[in-house]
Structures are given as structure tokens and as C-alpha cells.
Motif scaffolding. Sequence first.
Motif, PDB file in Angstrom:
ATOM      1  N   GLN A 154       2.865   3.570  -8.364  1.00 32.22           N
ATOM      2  CA  GLN A 154       2.199   2.616  -9.483  1.00 32.22           C
ATOM      3  C   GLN A 154       1.098   3.227 -10.237  1.00 32.22           C
ATOM      4  OE1 GLN A 154       1.240  -1.018  -7.573  1.00 32.22           O
ATOM      5  NE2 GLN A 154       3.450  -1.540  -7.243  1.00 32.22           N
ATOM      6  N   ASN A 155       0.579   4.575  -9.810  1.00 33.52           N
ATOM      7  CA  ASN A 155      -0.286   5.249 -10.818  1.00 33.52           C
ATOM      8  C   ASN A 155       0.280   6.453 -10.969  1.00 33.52           C
ATOM      9  OD1 ASN A 155      -3.049   5.328 -11.469  1.00 33.52           O
ATOM     10  ND2 ASN A 155      -3.308   7.101  -9.813  1.00 33.52           N
ATOM     11  N   GLY A 156       1.446   6.586 -11.584  1.00 23.92           N
ATOM     12  CA  GLY A 156       2.067   7.811 -12.225  1.00 23.92           C
ATOM     13  C   GLY A 156       2.178   9.057 -11.161  1.00 23.92           C
ATOM     14  N   GLY A 157       2.383   8.787  -9.990  1.00 27.22           N
ATOM     15  CA  GLY A 157       2.533   9.659  -8.940  1.00 27.22           C
ATOM     16  C   GLY A 157       1.278  10.191  -8.261  1.00 27.22           C
ATOM     17  N   THR A 158       0.002   9.759  -8.628  1.00 30.58           N
ATOM     18  CA  THR A 158      -1.106  10.275  -8.272  1.00 30.58           C
ATOM     19  C   THR A 158      -1.938   9.105  -7.443  1.00 30.58           C
ATOM     20  OG1 THR A 158      -1.174  11.719 -10.310  1.00 30.58           O
ATOM     21  CG2 THR A 158      -3.484  11.174  -9.009  1.00 30.58           C
ATOM     22  N   PHE A 159      -2.136   9.648  -6.217  1.00 23.53           N
ATOM     23  CA  PHE A 159      -2.770   8.856  -5.316  1.00 23.53           C
ATOM     24  C   PHE A 159      -4.165   8.281  -6.058  1.00 23.53           C
ATOM     25  CE2 PHE A 159      -5.674   7.329  -1.707  1.00 23.53           C
ATOM     26  CZ  PHE A 159      -4.835   6.345  -1.179  1.00 23.53           C
ATOM     27  N   PRO A 160      -4.373   7.000  -6.159  1.00 24.21           N
ATOM     28  CA  PRO A 160      -5.775   6.673  -7.009  1.00 24.21           C
ATOM     29  C   PRO A 160      -7.022   6.571  -5.823  1.00 24.21           C
ATOM     30  CG  PRO A 160      -4.276   4.795  -6.508  1.00 24.21           C
ATOM     31  CD  PRO A 160      -3.521   5.861  -5.988  1.00 24.21           C
ATOM     32  N   LEU A 161      -7.317   7.730  -5.496  1.00 25.81           N
ATOM     33  CA  LEU A 161      -8.526   8.030  -4.518  1.00 25.81           C
ATOM     34  C   LEU A 161      -9.742   7.251  -4.807  1.00 25.81           C
ATOM     35  CD1 LEU A 161      -8.981   9.838  -2.072  1.00 25.81           C
ATOM     36  CD2 LEU A 161     -10.656  10.940  -3.760  1.00 25.81           C
ATOM     37  N   GLU A 162     -10.253   7.152  -5.923  1.00 22.44           N
ATOM     38  CA  GLU A 162     -11.555   6.672  -6.257  1.00 22.44           C
ATOM     39  C   GLU A 162     -11.447   5.154  -6.447  1.00 22.44           C
ATOM     40  OE1 GLU A 162     -15.378   6.931  -9.450  1.00 22.44           O
ATOM     41  OE2 GLU A 162     -13.415   7.822  -9.954  1.00 22.44           O
ATOM     42  N   ARG A 163     -10.462   4.477  -6.874  1.00 19.09           N
ATOM     43  CA  ARG A 163      -9.983   3.320  -6.893  1.00 19.09           C
ATOM     44  C   ARG A 163     -10.028   2.709  -5.361  1.00 19.09           C
ATOM     45  NH1 ARG A 163      -5.252   1.656  -9.739  1.00 19.09           N
ATOM     46  NH2 ARG A 163      -4.264   1.666  -7.464  1.00 19.09           N
ATOM     47  N   VAL A 164      -9.256   3.366  -4.503  1.00 14.92           N
ATOM     48  CA  VAL A 164      -8.918   3.065  -3.274  1.00 14.92           C
ATOM     49  C   VAL A 164     -10.106   3.148  -2.404  1.00 14.92           C
ATOM     50  CG1 VAL A 164      -7.580   3.516  -1.019  1.00 14.92           C
ATOM     51  CG2 VAL A 164      -6.436   3.485  -3.207  1.00 14.92           C
ATOM     52  N   VAL A 165     -10.776   3.961  -2.621  1.00 17.22           N
ATOM     53  CA  VAL A 165     -12.310   4.071  -1.692  1.00 17.22           C
ATOM     54  C   VAL A 165     -13.121   3.264  -1.906  1.00 17.22           C
ATOM     55  CG1 VAL A 165     -14.088   5.854  -1.506  1.00 17.22           C
ATOM     56  CG2 VAL A 165     -12.134   6.869  -1.390  1.00 17.22           C
ATOM     57  N   LYS A 166     -13.376   2.919  -3.335  1.00 17.12           N
ATOM     58  CA  LYS A 166     -14.364   1.754  -3.705  1.00 17.12           C
ATOM     59  C   LYS A 166     -13.910   0.473  -3.223  1.00 17.12           C
ATOM     60  CE  LYS A 166     -16.585   4.589  -7.194  1.00 17.12           C
ATOM     61  NZ  LYS A 166     -17.149   4.743  -8.343  1.00 17.12           N
ATOM     62  N   LEU A 189       0.880  -1.139  -0.048  1.00 20.64           N
ATOM     63  CA  LEU A 189      -0.011  -0.127  -0.072  1.00 20.64           C
ATOM     64  C   LEU A 189       0.647   1.109  -0.060  1.00 20.64           C
ATOM     65  CD1 LEU A 189      -2.849  -1.113   2.468  1.00 20.64           C
ATOM     66  CD2 LEU A 189      -2.943  -1.050   0.063  1.00 20.64           C
ATOM     67  N   THR A 190       2.009   1.153   0.234  1.00 19.91           N
ATOM     68  CA  THR A 190       2.889   2.508   0.291  1.00 19.91           C
ATOM     69  C   THR A 190       3.385   2.765  -1.170  1.00 19.91           C
ATOM     70  OG1 THR A 190       5.103   0.968   0.360  1.00 19.91           O
ATOM     71  CG2 THR A 190       3.888   1.682   2.521  1.00 19.91           C
ATOM     72  N   GLU A 191       3.003   1.980  -2.057  1.00 17.41           N
ATOM     73  CA  GLU A 191       3.479   2.212  -3.572  1.00 17.41           C
ATOM     74  C   GLU A 191       2.122   2.477  -4.447  1.00 17.41           C
ATOM     75  OE1 GLU A 191       5.548  -1.255  -4.703  1.00 17.41           O
ATOM     76  OE2 GLU A 191       7.332  -0.568  -3.702  1.00 17.41           O
ATOM     77  N   LEU A 192       1.109   2.863  -3.937  1.00 13.62           N
ATOM     78  CA  LEU A 192      -0.126   3.055  -4.741  1.00 13.62           C
ATOM     79  C   LEU A 192       0.107   4.176  -5.881  1.00 13.62           C
ATOM     80  CD1 LEU A 192      -2.741   2.374  -2.047  1.00 13.62           C
ATOM     81  CD2 LEU A 192      -2.058   1.085  -3.916  1.00 13.62           C
TER      82      LEU A 192
END
Length: 132
Positions: free
Chosen positions: A62-74, A56-59
Amino acid sequence: MKRLVLMAALAATPALAQDADIGRAHYHAHCATCHGLEGRGDGPMAGVLLIKPVNLTELSAQNGGTFPLERVVKRIDGRDPLVSHGSPMPVYGDYFEGSFDVPMKAPTGQPVLTSQPVVDLVAYLREIQRLE
């Protein structure tokens, strides 16, 4: 129309109350068994799982430097379940599902509704992202 009202409400909402300390407590109680105390996917249950837990420290990395908020939340609140978990993720899903009445702003600017425990957990997950 409903979307416009939601977007207006999000824009008018004062700063979202996110508490990473509460999120850390949620993480240690509900996630660390599989994902490890530091979120690296090396929890005590990782060795017996057929599909290894994600680091989880590499989310963001692995997403081009942007935290994948919507994917993580869902993933957390169960709207995007993982087959590897065999049930809503996490297995404590009922705790995180709740009502989806707290808006978070995705990088696209779109609101993502979820529950307060998820908001706090995501605040903690953002804190543990590795910078590369």
C-alpha cells in the motif's frame, strides 16, 4: 548541528541489531489480539472494534512497494497516535516507548530513533510483508 552529529553517528554505527524472532514474540504478546496471528487484521478483538485493524502484511504494497518505516515506527512508539486506539498505540505503549536511542535508517536515508523493542518488532513486520 544536532542532526549532523546524529547522521554521523548513524553512519558510523555497525549494522543495527534487529531480531525478527524477538519481534515475533513482541507481536504475539502485544499486537496479535487485534491484528491477528498472521497480521491480517483478523484478531479475536477485531470484531468488536469500531475501526478495523489494518492488515499489516500489506504495508509495503500500500506504500508503492516500500515499507513505510518512519510511519510504522512512530505509530508503534506513540509519536503518531491513532485516534482509533483511544490511547497510545498499542495499548501496551509504555513497553514500546522507552528511550529513543536506537537509530534505524529510513528509505530516505534519514535516521529514525526508536527503542530496541520497536526495532525488533519492525524487523518482524518487514518479514511478513506480502510480495506483489
